[in-house]
Structures are given as structure tokens and as C-alpha cells.
Design an enzyme around this catalytic site. Structure first.
Site, PDB file in Angstrom:
ATOM      1  N   TYR A 128      30.583   6.375  77.126  1.00 33.65           N
ATOM      2  CA  TYR A 128      31.281   5.164  76.674  1.00 33.65           C
ATOM      3  C   TYR A 128      30.456   3.925  77.043  1.00 33.65           C
ATOM      4  CZ  TYR A 128      34.869   8.508  75.616  1.00 33.65           C
ATOM      5  OH  TYR A 128      35.530   9.594  75.083  1.00 33.65           O
ATOM      6  N   PRO A 140      42.133  11.833  84.862  1.00 31.01           N
ATOM      7  CA  PRO A 140      42.583  11.102  83.663  1.00 31.01           C
ATOM      8  C   PRO A 140      42.371  11.930  82.403  1.00 31.01           C
ATOM      9  CG  PRO A 140      40.524  10.181  84.531  1.00 31.01           C
ATOM     10  CD  PRO A 140      41.012  11.178  85.537  1.00 31.01           C
ATOM     11  N   CYS A 153      43.043  11.622  78.213  1.00 27.10           N
ATOM     12  CA  CYS A 153      43.489  10.956  76.986  1.00 27.10           C
ATOM     13  C   CYS A 153      44.524  11.827  76.279  1.00 27.10           C
ATOM     14  CB  CYS A 153      42.324  10.794  76.019  1.00 27.10           C
ATOM     15  SG  CYS A 153      41.097   9.611  76.536  1.00 27.10           S
ATOM     16  N   ARG A 205      34.450   6.126  87.474  1.00 27.08           N
ATOM     17  CA  ARG A 205      33.950   7.421  87.035  1.00 27.08           C
ATOM     18  C   ARG A 205      32.553   7.200  86.482  1.00 27.08           C
ATOM     19  NH1 ARG A 205      36.380  12.835  84.350  1.00 27.08           N
ATOM     20  NH2 ARG A 205      37.707  12.692  86.166  1.00 27.08           N
ATOM     21  N   ALA A 238      42.093   7.230  80.121  1.00 24.62           N
ATOM     22  CA  ALA A 238      41.211   6.141  79.711  1.00 24.62           C
ATOM     23  C   ALA A 238      41.978   5.160  78.826  1.00 24.62           C
ATOM     24  CB  ALA A 238      40.011   6.698  78.954  1.00 24.62           C
TER      25      ALA A 238
END
Ligand SMILES: Cc1cc2nc3c(=O)[nH]c(=O)nc-3n(C[C@H](O)[C@H](O)[C@H](O)COP(=O)(O)O)c2cc1C
Length: 386
Positions: free
Chosen positions: A183, A24, A26, A231, A58
Site C-alpha cells: 500500500y 486486522p 478487511c 505494520r 485497514a
């Protein structure tokens, strides 16, 4: 040579045609959280990549959970429709499974896009209120977040559930919970950031509680028989930070919650953190998680060389490799890897003229990768020496 990297893997009823994942990434090109033409082209290029799984970046589960105003979201009908449009076009060409990573940025939300510095948005620049386990700022360039209360946490669980429901509606094959990279969910796990004194802070069990509540809620709505992964980070690599034992306990909790795989990454918990990165540098953490939990495990982190990718699968270190920057630089990474590893990979007939088996110009291309036998350790030594 190459038989394992290019061997299929079936997880929870979904067959990945090989072990290579487009990690992934961004793009910061969403409009009000909705996928744009950029995503059509960016993701579209990977429809022809030959990868075994393509992951969408994300994606925020609520507006406040986006890292930047340019991040994808999956919390409105317009966002769902925009992503469905991209997926529909993708599927005309790409036959591999496609997944989405869903997350909440917590105290790292409300930021500028990286090419504008990545710092927190100021008032007047569209800043929004950010939330976290505790009122501890990411760095001096970010606002102090509001500590989440029970109501806020319930709202976020519901947002994850709704995003997964939207992902299911548009026909995605995989949902990946983003619990890494500093995050929100990682913020709960990390003792340096989580200062709570309630049932969600302190002991390992308490710090894992909220991420595992989110995980359980996702499993309850994401259909059995569709792949659900996460993840996660390896150790925080900071004094007083989360340890590999925390990582393994979290992975074990995810397995018990019914998750099908984890991808083991690292870093980005606090501003300015630096550590040495070299080819395959995170694989030992992934290997430890796989060994201790038995979960299907993806490795990630400067996996560029096909021989390293092959070795990591062939030796059982990991089950899949997620590759990010090497795919941005070379969307044909899989084709080139197949060639280097001696695997016959059919070209799409439209591109058959460029197949090295028949194209004499192929001999004039630069050498892309190292030779067989190159180990991660040798590359580490070489990278340290330069
Ligand atoms: C442009 C870019 C965007 C990224 N976005 C995400 C993301 O959305 N989610 C995520 O978990 N990792 C993200 N990452 C991290 C990558 O997925 C990957 O873990 C990291 O780049 C290491 O792999 P690599 O050495 O193959 O690039 C991003 C990396 C890059 C370069």
C-alpha cells in the site's frame, strides 16, 4: 508451558492481558466507508475471544485511499459515528484493548472486492483516480496511478492526522499505521515501485522520508500514553526490492519517532508475487527487527499452532503474535490454545457449561492442534512434503 503467551504485556501504559492479537482483517462490508451490521457481528465475536488485543481492519484515511468501495474509512462524521456504535457495543462485552489500522492503498486503491476478482474498477464501475509515489501500475488489471506531488502528499499526511484524531475521539486504544502489503507507504519504501528522483526517491533515506513524515505527524496527535504502532514489511523478496536492512532502518526510524511497536509482515507489493508460506515463515524477519531495534514486535504469518505461538514468545523471537485466518476459522482459538497449553482460562459464566473442566462432551471434540515440541521447521518440512 504457556506462561509466556498468556502473560500480560504493558506497552505505553496499556496492558494487553496476553500476547495474542486478532490481526486486522478487511471485510469489504462497509457502506460508504462506514461500519455496518457485518462489522458489529464480525468484531463482536472477538469481544468473547479472550485475545489480548483486537485490531480493526485497514481503514482508509481518505476516500481515494480505500482499497475497494467496501473498505472502512475514517474521514467523515458518519464513519466515525458508525465505528463508535460498533465499539460501544463491543466494549459491553470485550474488556481487551481495541485498535484500528489506518492506511492508504495508493496504487492498489479503486479495486473490486476480492470475491469479485480484486482487479481494478473500470470506468462505469465507480473507479476513482489513484495516486502513488510514481506512475507505475500494480499489474495489467489496474490503472496507472498519478504520481503524487507535494500538495498531494501534504493532503495525505493531514488525512492520516485527522483519522487518528477521530480514532482518539471514539476511544480506541491503539492506532496502527499500515505501511506494509504494497500500500501507499510501502510503495514509497520499495525501490521497484518508487521511481522518484526528488527527495522522496532513490536512497534509503529518501524512500523512508514520506512514511516517516506520516509517522511523525501521527505521533504528534496520537496521545502519549496511547499505543502507536505500525505494520511494516520484511524484505520484498524480489530482485532489486527492499531488503531487511530497509525494514530495520524503517523500524528504527519509527522507534525514534516515538512508535511503540511494529508488526512485521511481507508480500503484496506487485501483482502475481508468490512465495512459500509455512507456519511461522515471517518470524525470522520479526526477530531481526526486534533484535536490531529493541522495539516491541509482533510476529504474524500462519501462526495456527498454539505451541508455535508459545515458542515464538518464550524464546524472545517476538513479543506478540497476530493471528488472522485461524481466528476466522476458530473465534475460540484463544480458549483452545489455553487448553492445549494447560492454562486455566475462566469461561464467561454464561458459557461455563462448555468448559472442558466440567463438560464431558469436550472429550469428543477433534484434536485441533499439534503436540508439544512441534517446531516451525518440522511443520515446514511437512508442508513442503504435501
Ligand atoms: C480476510 C483477510 C483480510 C485481511 N486484511 C488485512 C488488513 O486489513 N490489514 C493487514 O495488515 N492485513 C490484513 N490481512 C493479513 C492478515 O492480517 C495476516 O497478516 C495474514 O493473513 C497472515 O496471517 P494468518 O496466516 O494468521 O492468516 C488480511 C488477511 C485476511 C485473511
Amino acid at each position: 508451558m504457556g506462561a509466556t503467551l498468556f502473560s500480560p504485556l504493558t506497552v505505553a501504559g496499556t496492558t494487553f492481558p496476553n500476547r495474542i492479537v486478532v490481526s486486522p482483517m478487511c471485510q469489504y462490508r462497509a457502506i460508504d466507508g462506514a461500519a455496518s451490521d457485518w462489522h458489529m457481528i464480525h468484531l463482536g465475536q472477538f469481544a468473547l475471544s479472550g485475545a489480548g488485543l483486537v485490531m480493526i481492519e485497514a481503514t482508509g484515511v481518505e476516500a481515494a485511499g480505500r482499497i475497494t468501495p467496501g473498505c472502512l474509512g475514517l474521514y467523515t462524521d458518519a464513519q466515525e459515528e458508525a465505528l463508535a456504535r460498533v465499539l460501544k457495543v463491543f466494549r459491553h462485552v470485550g474488556k481487551m484493548p481495541v485498535g484500528i489500522q489506518i492506511g492508504h492503498a495508493g496504487r492498489k486503491a479503486s479495486s473490486h472486492v476480492p470475491w469479485d476478482g480484486g482487479h481494478g474498477l473500470a470506468e462505469g464501475e465507480g473507479a476513482w483516480t489513484i495516486v502513488a509515489p510514481s506512475a507505475v501500475a500494480y499489474d495489467e488489471h489496474r490503472a496507472v496511478p498519478e504520481a503524487l506531488d507535494g500538495e498531494g502528499m501534504r493532503r495525505i499526511v493531514a488525512a492520516f492526522v485527522q483519522a487518528a484524531e477521530r480514532a482518539e475521539r471514539i476511544g480506541l486504544d491503539v492506532v496502527e499505521l499500515h505501511a506494509a502489503h504494497g500500500y501507499l507507504l510501502h510503495q514509497f519504501i520499495a525501490p521497484l515501485v518508487n521511481r522518484r528522483t526528488d527527495a522522496y526517491g532513490g536512497s534509503r533515506e529518501n524512500r523512508l522520508r514520506f512514511p516517516l513524515e506520516v509517522a511523525a505527524a501521527l505521533r504528534a496527535v496520537w496521545p502519549e500514553g496511547k499505543v502507536l504502532g505500525a505494520r511494516i514489511n520484511g524484505p520484498d523478496l524480489l530482485p532489486g526490492g527492499a531488503t531487511i536492512e530497509d525494514t530495520i532502518a524503517f523500524a528504527d526510524g519509527l522507534k525514534k519517532a516515538g512508535f511503540d511497536y511494529v508488526c512485521v509482515s511481507a508480500g503484496s507489493l506487485i501483482g502475481g508475487q508468490r512465495f512459500e508460506a509455512f507456519p511461522g515463515y515471517l518470524l525470522p524477519y520479526a526477530e531481526a527487527v526486534k533484535r536490531e531495534t529493541g522495539l516491541v514486535t509482533q510476529g504474524v504469518g500462519m501462526i495456527v499452532d498454539p505451541f508455535l505461538a508459545e515458542q515464538s514468545i518464550a524464546t524472545g523471537q517476538v513479543d506478540m503474535v497476530a493471528i488472522a485466518r485461524a481466528f476466522l476459522e476458530d473465534p475460540r482459538w484463544v480458549w483452545h490454545a489455553a487448553e492445549k497449553l494447560g492454562i486455566a482460562m475462566p469461561f464467561p459464566p454464561e458459557y461455563r457449561g462448555a468448559d472442558p473442566a466440567i463438560w464431558r462432551g469436550a472429550a469428543h471434540r477433534p484434536l485441533l492442534c499439534s503436540e508439544p515440541g512441534t517446531t516451525a521447521e518440522a511443520m515446514r518440512t511437512a508442508s513442503a512434503a504435501t
